[in-house]
Design a protein around this motif. Structure first.
Motif, PDB file in Angstrom:
ATOM      1  N   LEU A 294       0.940  -0.961   0.083  1.00 47.86           N
ATOM      2  CA  LEU A 294       0.245   0.040  -0.029  1.00 47.86           C
ATOM      3  C   LEU A 294       0.957   1.275   0.096  1.00 47.86           C
ATOM      4  O   LEU A 294       0.622   1.993  -0.188  1.00 47.86           O
ATOM      5  CB  LEU A 294      -1.226   0.253   1.151  1.00 47.86           C
ATOM      6  N   LEU A 295       1.966   1.091   0.163  1.00 44.73           N
ATOM      7  CA  LEU A 295       2.769   2.268   0.137  1.00 44.73           C
ATOM      8  C   LEU A 295       4.503   2.481  -0.251  1.00 44.73           C
ATOM      9  O   LEU A 295       4.916   3.028  -0.397  1.00 44.73           O
ATOM     10  CB  LEU A 295       3.202   2.428   2.352  1.00 44.73           C
ATOM     11  N   LYS A 296       3.652   1.263  -1.518  1.00 40.14           N
ATOM     12  CA  LYS A 296       4.831   1.363  -2.829  1.00 40.14           C
ATOM     13  C   LYS A 296       5.256   2.375  -3.382  1.00 40.14           C
ATOM     14  O   LYS A 296       6.429   2.956  -3.168  1.00 40.14           O
ATOM     15  CB  LYS A 296       4.348   0.130  -3.524  1.00 40.14           C
ATOM     16  N   ASN A 297       4.714   3.809  -3.522  1.00 38.32           N
ATOM     17  CA  ASN A 297       4.750   4.637  -3.993  1.00 38.32           C
ATOM     18  C   ASN A 297       5.774   5.477  -3.112  1.00 38.32           C
ATOM     19  O   ASN A 297       7.199   6.634  -2.980  1.00 38.32           O
ATOM     20  CB  ASN A 297       3.917   5.931  -4.517  1.00 38.32           C
ATOM     21  N   THR A 298       5.380   5.982  -1.829  1.00 40.43           N
ATOM     22  CA  THR A 298       5.825   6.121  -0.468  1.00 40.43           C
ATOM     23  C   THR A 298       7.266   6.177  -0.478  1.00 40.43           C
ATOM     24  O   THR A 298       8.516   6.159  -0.136  1.00 40.43           O
ATOM     25  CB  THR A 298       4.768   6.498   0.910  1.00 40.43           C
ATOM     26  N   ILE A 299       7.567   4.479  -0.734  1.00 35.93           N
ATOM     27  CA  ILE A 299       8.978   3.685  -0.228  1.00 35.93           C
ATOM     28  C   ILE A 299       9.652   4.185  -1.146  1.00 35.93           C
ATOM     29  O   ILE A 299      11.111   4.413  -0.504  1.00 35.93           O
ATOM     30  CB  ILE A 299       8.253   2.179  -0.006  1.00 35.93           C
ATOM     31  N   ARG A 300       9.407   4.013  -2.432  1.00 38.76           N
ATOM     32  CA  ARG A 300      10.159   4.572  -3.653  1.00 38.76           C
ATOM     33  C   ARG A 300      10.296   6.051  -2.865  1.00 38.76           C
ATOM     34  O   ARG A 300      11.806   6.277  -3.874  1.00 38.76           O
ATOM     35  CB  ARG A 300       9.780   4.566  -4.570  1.00 38.76           C
ATOM     36  N   ARG A 301      10.238   6.914  -3.543  1.00 35.91           N
ATOM     37  CA  ARG A 301      10.485   8.581  -2.943  1.00 35.91           C
ATOM     38  C   ARG A 301      11.354   8.292  -1.721  1.00 35.91           C
ATOM     39  O   ARG A 301      12.561   8.908  -1.606  1.00 35.91           O
ATOM     40  CB  ARG A 301       8.981   9.140  -2.622  1.00 35.91           C
ATOM     41  N   GLN A 302      11.070   7.709  -0.769  1.00 36.58           N
ATOM     42  CA  GLN A 302      11.930   7.331   0.690  1.00 36.58           C
ATOM     43  C   GLN A 302      13.424   7.223   0.655  1.00 36.58           C
ATOM     44  O   GLN A 302      14.585   7.548   0.289  1.00 36.58           O
ATOM     45  CB  GLN A 302      11.559   6.802   1.996  1.00 36.58           C
ATOM     46  N   LYS A 303      13.681   6.235  -0.603  1.00 33.30           N
ATOM     47  CA  LYS A 303      15.018   5.098  -0.983  1.00 33.30           C
ATOM     48  C   LYS A 303      15.590   6.455  -1.481  1.00 33.30           C
ATOM     49  O   LYS A 303      16.873   6.639  -1.555  1.00 33.30           O
ATOM     50  CB  LYS A 303      13.867   3.858  -1.644  1.00 33.30           C
ATOM     51  N   ALA A 304      14.798   6.821  -2.578  1.00 32.34           N
ATOM     52  CA  ALA A 304      15.284   7.687  -3.477  1.00 32.34           C
ATOM     53  C   ALA A 304      16.022   8.903  -2.989  1.00 32.34           C
ATOM     54  O   ALA A 304      17.195   9.555  -2.521  1.00 32.34           O
ATOM     55  CB  ALA A 304      14.531   8.341  -4.748  1.00 32.34           C
TER      56      ALA A 304
END
Length: 312
Positions: A294-304
């Motif tokens: 559910l947090l895929k986009n948020t996690i991707r932004r955090q990792k970047a």
């Protein structure tokens, strides 16, 4: 900038570090080896000398008593920096992580007027050797560099090879006994030999860029796998750092009242910390895993974000 010749160096590099166990020093040696071998470059090393010095291996209470001032970036006295130049073409800051913060000698470096003078408007690369959590420490490093008006252009991170679970026991035992393999049933603590020697390829990239007079910017170390952001630890680091910050503030306040009160509260905190590590942090990892779809986009932004400026 002086003209190129066979005897006169054209680029000057400063390496600032504090290595308590010697592991970080090995990483620095491999990173700077290609730079040292080039006669057009000079590499000046500044090994920080805190006063009083931190003994290794650590004593149990001394280890934990260090955390409040470390987390709150309280400066401590350092030996004379003795920097040979007023300006450098590149500064490399190599540090270890103490309680999700840069080690106290490293953060104290930024309080020195001479340090702030050479950092201003200078490209900086950070080199981190740690157990597994470095995100919050690098956030603090970014703030320290920004306050000094330095330009962070790259970050290189090497973490313990034995994994989070094993290193949870192996690394503290290394700190307290001085033995990387403190028990026969434990893996060896610390960054692997392969990862230490891998630092050399980043030195080659830096050397080539300096030789070719390339602009030293955030593109320098990109696409080299300089860092790896473990998304499962982002929430754990955030929660743990907030706890360190609040407890550190409380312990420093207790110490101003009476040394015995700080010591008594520190024992209570140690019990609290162990409980939190064994319960809250594993739960946060599980929750992060469960909700990751559910947090895929948020996690991707955090990792970047956390991978900047080098990128994964």
């Amino acid at each position: 900038m002086p003209e190129h010749s066979d005897t006169l160096p054209t680029k000057n590099i400063l390496v600032v570090s504090y290595s308590q166990t010697g592991q970080l020093q090995q990483m620095v040696e491999h990173l700077t080896r290609p730079l040292q071998q080039d006669h057009t470059l000079t590499v000046e090393t500044c090994a920080l000398r805190p006063h009083p010095p931190f003994a290794f291996p650590w004593r149990f209470m001394r280890f934990f008593d260090t955390f409040p001032e470390t987390v709150h970036l309280q400066a401590m006295p350092l030996g004379e920096l003795d920097l040979k130049r007023e300006r450098y073409d590149l500064i490399i800051i190599a540090y270890t992580v103490w309680f999700l913060s840069p080690s106290r000698p490293i953060s104290s470096f930024f309080s020195q007027p001479q340090a702030r003078a050479v950092l201003e408007n200078t490209p900086v690369i950070t080199l981190i050797g740690c157990r597994n959590m470095w995100l919050m420490a690098q956030e603090k490093m970014k703030k320290l560099l920004a306050d000094a008006r330095a330009n962070l252009i790259g970050n290189i991170v090497k973490t313990d090879e034995c994994g989070s679970a094993a290193s949870f026991i192996a690394t503290p035992l290394w700190m307290l006994t001085g033995k990387k393999k403190a028990a026969s049933w434990l893996p060896e603590a610390g960054v692997s030999r392969a990862d230490i020697t891998d630092c050399e390829r980043f030195g080659v990239k830096i050397r080539d860029a300096l030789q070719e007079n390339q602009a030293l910017n955030e593109r320098l170390l990109q696409n080299m796998g300089a860092v790896y952001v473990n998304e499962k630890l982002i929430l754990s680091e955030t929660v743990a750092h907030r706890s360190f910050y609040l407890w550190g503030k409380l312990l420093m306040a207790a110490g101003r009242v009476a040394p015995w009160l700080r010591r008594a509260m520190l024992w209570f905190y140690i019990a609290f910390l162990i409980t939190m590590i064994l319960t809250v942090l594993p739960v946060s990892v599980v929750l992060k895993t469960l909700f990751s779809p559910l947090l895929k986009n948020t996690i991707r932004r955090q990792k970047a974000y956390f991978a900047q400026p080098s990128g994964e």
